[in-house]
Structures are given as structure tokens and as C-alpha cells.
Design a protein around this motif. Sequence first.
Motif, PDB file in Angstrom:
ATOM      1  N   ARG A 108       0.773  -1.256   0.139  1.00 33.16           N
ATOM      2  CA  ARG A 108      -0.127  -0.156   0.002  1.00 33.16           C
ATOM      3  C   ARG A 108       0.932   1.279   0.065  1.00 33.16           C
ATOM      4  O   ARG A 108       1.972   1.183   0.687  1.00 33.16           O
ATOM      5  CB  ARG A 108      -0.955  -0.056   1.328  1.00 33.16           C
ATOM      6  CG  ARG A 108      -2.148  -0.889   1.158  1.00 33.16           C
ATOM      7  CD  ARG A 108      -2.951  -0.785   2.587  1.00 33.16           C
ATOM      8  NE  ARG A 108      -3.211   0.476   3.040  1.00 33.16           N
ATOM      9  CZ  ARG A 108      -4.119   1.057   2.575  1.00 33.16           C
ATOM     10  NH1 ARG A 108      -5.176   0.475   1.859  1.00 33.16           N
ATOM     11  NH2 ARG A 108      -4.288   2.224   3.224  1.00 33.16           N
ATOM     12  N   PHE A 109       0.279   2.303  -0.489  1.00 32.64           N
ATOM     13  CA  PHE A 109       1.135   3.621  -0.561  1.00 32.64           C
ATOM     14  C   PHE A 109       1.635   4.091   0.514  1.00 32.64           C
ATOM     15  O   PHE A 109       2.524   4.315   0.829  1.00 32.64           O
ATOM     16  CB  PHE A 109       0.097   4.479  -1.206  1.00 32.64           C
ATOM     17  CG  PHE A 109       0.831   5.883  -1.583  1.00 32.64           C
ATOM     18  CD1 PHE A 109       1.261   6.328  -2.878  1.00 32.64           C
ATOM     19  CD2 PHE A 109       0.812   6.879  -0.480  1.00 32.64           C
ATOM     20  CE1 PHE A 109       1.748   7.409  -3.077  1.00 32.64           C
ATOM     21  CE2 PHE A 109       1.546   8.173  -0.970  1.00 32.64           C
ATOM     22  CZ  PHE A 109       1.809   8.350  -2.062  1.00 32.64           C
ATOM     23  N   ARG A 146      -1.479  -1.201  -8.967  1.00 34.06           N
ATOM     24  CA  ARG A 146      -1.811  -1.306  -7.580  1.00 34.06           C
ATOM     25  C   ARG A 146      -0.593  -2.094  -6.807  1.00 34.06           C
ATOM     26  O   ARG A 146      -0.076  -2.908  -7.180  1.00 34.06           O
ATOM     27  CB  ARG A 146      -2.940  -2.331  -7.372  1.00 34.06           C
ATOM     28  CG  ARG A 146      -3.687  -2.155  -5.951  1.00 34.06           C
ATOM     29  CD  ARG A 146      -4.971  -3.124  -5.872  1.00 34.06           C
ATOM     30  NE  ARG A 146      -5.912  -2.465  -6.789  1.00 34.06           N
ATOM     31  CZ  ARG A 146      -6.766  -1.387  -6.616  1.00 34.06           C
ATOM     32  NH1 ARG A 146      -6.710  -0.831  -5.342  1.00 34.06           N
ATOM     33  NH2 ARG A 146      -7.764  -0.952  -7.403  1.00 34.06           N
ATOM     34  N   HIS A 147      -0.344  -1.236  -5.736  1.00 35.69           N
ATOM     35  CA  HIS A 147       0.605  -1.585  -4.642  1.00 35.69           C
ATOM     36  C   HIS A 147       2.010  -1.716  -5.192  1.00 35.69           C
ATOM     37  O   HIS A 147       3.019  -2.298  -4.825  1.00 35.69           O
ATOM     38  CB  HIS A 147       0.404  -3.156  -4.099  1.00 35.69           C
ATOM     39  CG  HIS A 147      -0.835  -3.041  -3.515  1.00 35.69           C
ATOM     40  ND1 HIS A 147      -1.479  -4.450  -3.198  1.00 35.69           N
ATOM     41  CD2 HIS A 147      -1.590  -2.436  -2.957  1.00 35.69           C
ATOM     42  CE1 HIS A 147      -2.684  -4.130  -2.247  1.00 35.69           C
ATOM     43  NE2 HIS A 147      -2.477  -2.890  -2.085  1.00 35.69           N
ATOM     44  N   SER A 179       3.538   1.806  -6.172  1.00 36.17           N
ATOM     45  CA  SER A 179       3.530   2.893  -6.324  1.00 36.17           C
ATOM     46  C   SER A 179       4.843   3.741  -6.533  1.00 36.17           C
ATOM     47  O   SER A 179       4.955   4.627  -7.340  1.00 36.17           O
ATOM     48  CB  SER A 179       2.545   3.666  -5.030  1.00 36.17           C
ATOM     49  OG  SER A 179       3.256   3.394  -3.991  1.00 36.17           O
ATOM     50  N   MET A 230       5.491   5.534  -9.872  1.00 35.75           N
ATOM     51  CA  MET A 230       6.144   6.835  -9.573  1.00 35.75           C
ATOM     52  C   MET A 230       7.425   7.155 -10.417  1.00 35.75           C
ATOM     53  O   MET A 230       7.348   8.493 -11.124  1.00 35.75           O
ATOM     54  CB  MET A 230       6.093   7.445  -8.215  1.00 35.75           C
ATOM     55  CG  MET A 230       6.398   9.159  -7.771  1.00 35.75           C
ATOM     56  SD  MET A 230       6.849   9.016  -6.028  1.00 35.75           S
ATOM     57  CE  MET A 230       8.498   8.114  -5.993  1.00 35.75           C
ATOM     58  N   PRO A 288      -1.423   3.396 -13.511  1.00 38.76           N
ATOM     59  CA  PRO A 288      -0.914   2.883 -12.293  1.00 38.76           C
ATOM     60  C   PRO A 288      -1.165   1.515 -11.996  1.00 38.76           C
ATOM     61  O   PRO A 288      -2.165   0.889 -12.594  1.00 38.76           O
ATOM     62  CB  PRO A 288      -1.889   3.664 -11.491  1.00 38.76           C
ATOM     63  CG  PRO A 288      -2.604   4.863 -12.172  1.00 38.76           C
ATOM     64  CD  PRO A 288      -2.347   4.284 -13.849  1.00 38.76           C
TER      65      PRO A 288
END
Length: 279
Positions: A109-110, A161-162, A164, A168, A159
Motif C-alpha cells: 500500500r502507498f 496497484r501496490h 506506487s 512514480m 498505475p
Amino acid sequence: MNDLRGDAERSARFAGRAIIVTGAASGIGRACALRLASEGADIVAVDLDAAGLTALVDEIAATGRLCERLEGSVVDLGLMDAAIERAVTRFGRLDGLVNNAGIGGPMGRFDRSTPDDFDQMIAVNLRSVWYGTKAARAPMIASGGGSILNVSSMAGLVPNRHHSLYGMTKAAVISLTHHAAMDYAGDGIRVNALCPGPVETPIFEQMRSNLGDDAFESARRQLIRRTLLGRFGQAAEQAAAAAFLLSSEASFITGIALPVDGGWSISDGQTATRPSAPD
């Protein structure tokens, strides 16, 4: 104007050229180094993996081309300075740069990423690309121009998921590419980005240790289902696209982020279906 080249001419399209490839000991970087050498380039190969570099040097020698090796991490910006110096002193010029070295980093998670995670991802995946692109300008101008290819990812376009921090940094590589392309156009230097889709490389295999075998295999199946062509890509397919973008055949292309992802980035998530044979 059509430019339909035969295999013999295409196989020599980098003759007399010197190209640096980072992350060259395995995966997409290795495939790029071998492809460029097979088409006439002399290579400066940069990587942490000493054994992989040794094997690459031997394989490139078998093509009749030269390969200089530099062992170290691209986090050390002096390594790029040394690679450029090696290209200029050994081959007399610098015509191309493939900023390929990168890491997958942690998944989760972010909010669970840490400042140390952030700093490491920036240092490897972004800061090194920024510095290489910056440092290559002067020697490329001295060689009459050149081409820079920054390896981003489909995760830089869509994006994941998971993932990030990875996504980025890869999105930032695309923006970096756009800005460098604008500033370098007047210097005769083209700057483009390659956005690989699912390819079985060491970075992808890092996910296995992050996720565990069961979750990794589930993620792999999901990627294949989402990919319109219904399979993982090969590193050699990425190298073919890289060679095109670096070559004079792409002389009117700069500032693009090219997805080479089997249709992953435009998929609606539906499983691809094959047409049945006609009655």
C-alpha cells in the motif's frame, strides 16, 4: 519517402557508433547491448553483476564488436562519468545511451512505503537517468549528435496497484524524457522513452520474493489475461524497439514514450479471444 532497407544494410546501421548501456548484464539491458552490437555498435556496459558483464563481453566479442565493462551501481553518479570517459577514450566518441538500470522496489500500500524506500527508488530509477541524460549531452554534441533512450515502464503510463514507488519513478522518467527532448533538439540529440509491458526479467522475478510463490503466480496470470496478445514479451522484442529508436531510421522521432507491451496499456481487462477457424 520510403526507406525500405534490406537485412544487410540494417545489420550495419550502428557501424562506427559507440553506445553506453546501463543495467547491461541481464534482462532488457543485456538484450539491447547484444542487439546493438550485432548491428555494428561498440558498447560500454555498466552493471553491478560482474559475472554477467564478463559473459556479455565474451558474447559481444563473438560478434566482432568491442565491449568495455564497468562494474558498479548507477547510484554512484561518478560511474556514468567513467562510462562516458571510457567511450570517448576507447572509441573516440559517444553516439548513444540506454538508461536501463533500475529496480522494482518494495510492493504494498502507498502508505506503507518508507522514506528509505523512497530515497532508494529515486536514486536508482530516476536520479541516475537524470544524470546520465545530462552528462551525455556534451560528448554527443562533440560526436555530431546522438540518441538517448530512457527505459520507463507501462507502470509509468498506467498505475499499478501496490507498486506506487516504482510507477512514480517510471512516470517521472517519461516527464524527464519530454523535457530533455525539448532542450536537446537543437543539439541534434533525440531523447525517447521505452515503456516495456510484462517481460520476464530479473525485476519481474523480484516480485516473487516480495509476494510469495502463490501470489506471484496469480499476478502473473492476471497480467497475461490483461495483455491483448495473451503472453509475456521477450527481452529481445524490447531490444528491437530500442534499436529502432536509437537508429537513424527514427530520425524524426523525439520525446515519445513508446509502449511495447502487447496491448497491456490499452486493455479493458477482458481476456483476449482468438477467432475460430472459418467453416
